[in-house]
Design a protein around this motif. Sequence first.
Motif, mmCIF file in Angstrom:
data_model
loop_
_atom_site.group_PDB
_atom_site.id
_atom_site.type_symbol
_atom_site.label_atom_id
_atom_site.label_comp_id
_atom_site.label_asym_id
_atom_site.label_seq_id
_atom_site.Cartn_x
_atom_site.Cartn_y
_atom_site.Cartn_z
ATOM 1 N N PRO A 216 0.845 -1.268 -0.082
ATOM 2 C CA PRO A 216 -0.027 -0.075 -0.077
ATOM 3 C C PRO A 216 0.911 1.310 -0.076
ATOM 4 N N ASP A 217 1.958 1.346 0.716
ATOM 5 C CA ASP A 217 2.881 2.434 0.799
ATOM 6 C C ASP A 217 3.261 2.675 -0.804
ATOM 7 N N ASP A 220 0.493 4.137 -2.905
ATOM 8 C CA ASP A 220 0.134 5.537 -2.563
ATOM 9 C C ASP A 220 1.391 6.380 -3.110
ATOM 10 N N GLU A 239 -5.259 5.191 -5.407
ATOM 11 C CA GLU A 239 -5.210 5.589 -4.128
ATOM 12 C C GLU A 239 -6.512 4.615 -3.363
ATOM 13 N N ALA A 242 -4.911 1.578 -2.491
ATOM 14 C CA ALA A 242 -4.047 1.677 -1.199
ATOM 15 C C ALA A 242 -4.902 1.613 -0.017
ATOM 16 N N MET A 243 -6.023 2.516 0.049
ATOM 17 C CA MET A 243 -6.970 2.570 1.005
ATOM 18 C C MET A 243 -7.672 1.023 1.263
ATOM 19 N N PHE A 252 -3.951 7.685 3.778
ATOM 20 C CA PHE A 252 -4.300 7.260 2.477
ATOM 21 C C PHE A 252 -5.666 7.790 2.331
ATOM 22 N N THR A 255 -5.551 11.520 1.575
ATOM 23 C CA THR A 255 -4.932 11.906 0.423
ATOM 24 C C THR A 255 -5.984 11.627 -0.751
ATOM 25 N N TYR A 256 -6.755 10.612 -0.700
ATOM 26 C CA TYR A 256 -7.638 10.351 -1.554
ATOM 27 C C TYR A 256 -8.730 11.509 -1.651
#
Length: 266
Positions: A216-217, A220, A239, A242-243, A252, A255-256
């Motif tokens: 996930p990192d 992202d 993204e 990643a969530m 995350f 950011t989304y």
Amino acid sequence: MKTLKAIKILMGLFCLLLTQRSFAQQSVSAADSLDRYFLKLSETERFKKENLKEISMRLASLEGPAFQFVLENQAEIEQVLGKNTVKNKISGLILKEKIQPQIWKDTARKIPVNAVPAWETMRKQLQKKYGRSNADMAVLSAKFEFFDKQKDSKNLALAFMENIDRNGLDTSGLNKVFFNNLMFQVMLPNLESPALLLKCANWMRLVIDSNPVMSPDQIDTYANLLYKAKHVKDAMIWEKKAMDLAPDVAAFRETYEKMAKGIRTW
């Protein structure tokens, strides 16, 4: 400050060790000693692994018969000792003896001779004498040091990109972690060109695809690079991935939401 610290850590992956611990007179003495050792060896003995290792390890100058032997037989020696073993050594000597005196006024390497060194002129001159690969690595190492000392993060980011263009992307082992940090902490905040950001995103995608399990990192980071490169729709899709992979990571989701509102994420 966080970015500068990250840069200092990441430099260890992409450039030669820049710290020079030997005084000039010590280097001359070491070179003389090596040449005496070298000249006692027959041609057959010189190509024995133990002697190649000793000669390469003790190289301390760009002059003398031992150095000329190593330079002229670099490819064959690296087949025995390993990829880049000789290139790293020769490039370090080029950096110390030929480049640093041209770009720094002082031995502490704090005061530059010029605000913008003549990188390409130096590169072409060094290539003629020491070969393209050795010269390119030496000049890149000089750029890493110069831009770091000048706190020029933008040009340092470009130097990292040049390094990947010239030497390829290494995704083995922990290099994936360091590369992710490089992309997120150095490239993302310092690059503005959508084309360069997209190029970094493509490299990041190669790292993601090389993993047996998605990180996930890394996703992202990839999404942020896409977003800043103005590929908003694709950025939000990634993204969201990643969530979904790390639902407990609030960053995350934040950011989304910023992407959805067209807000800066870096």
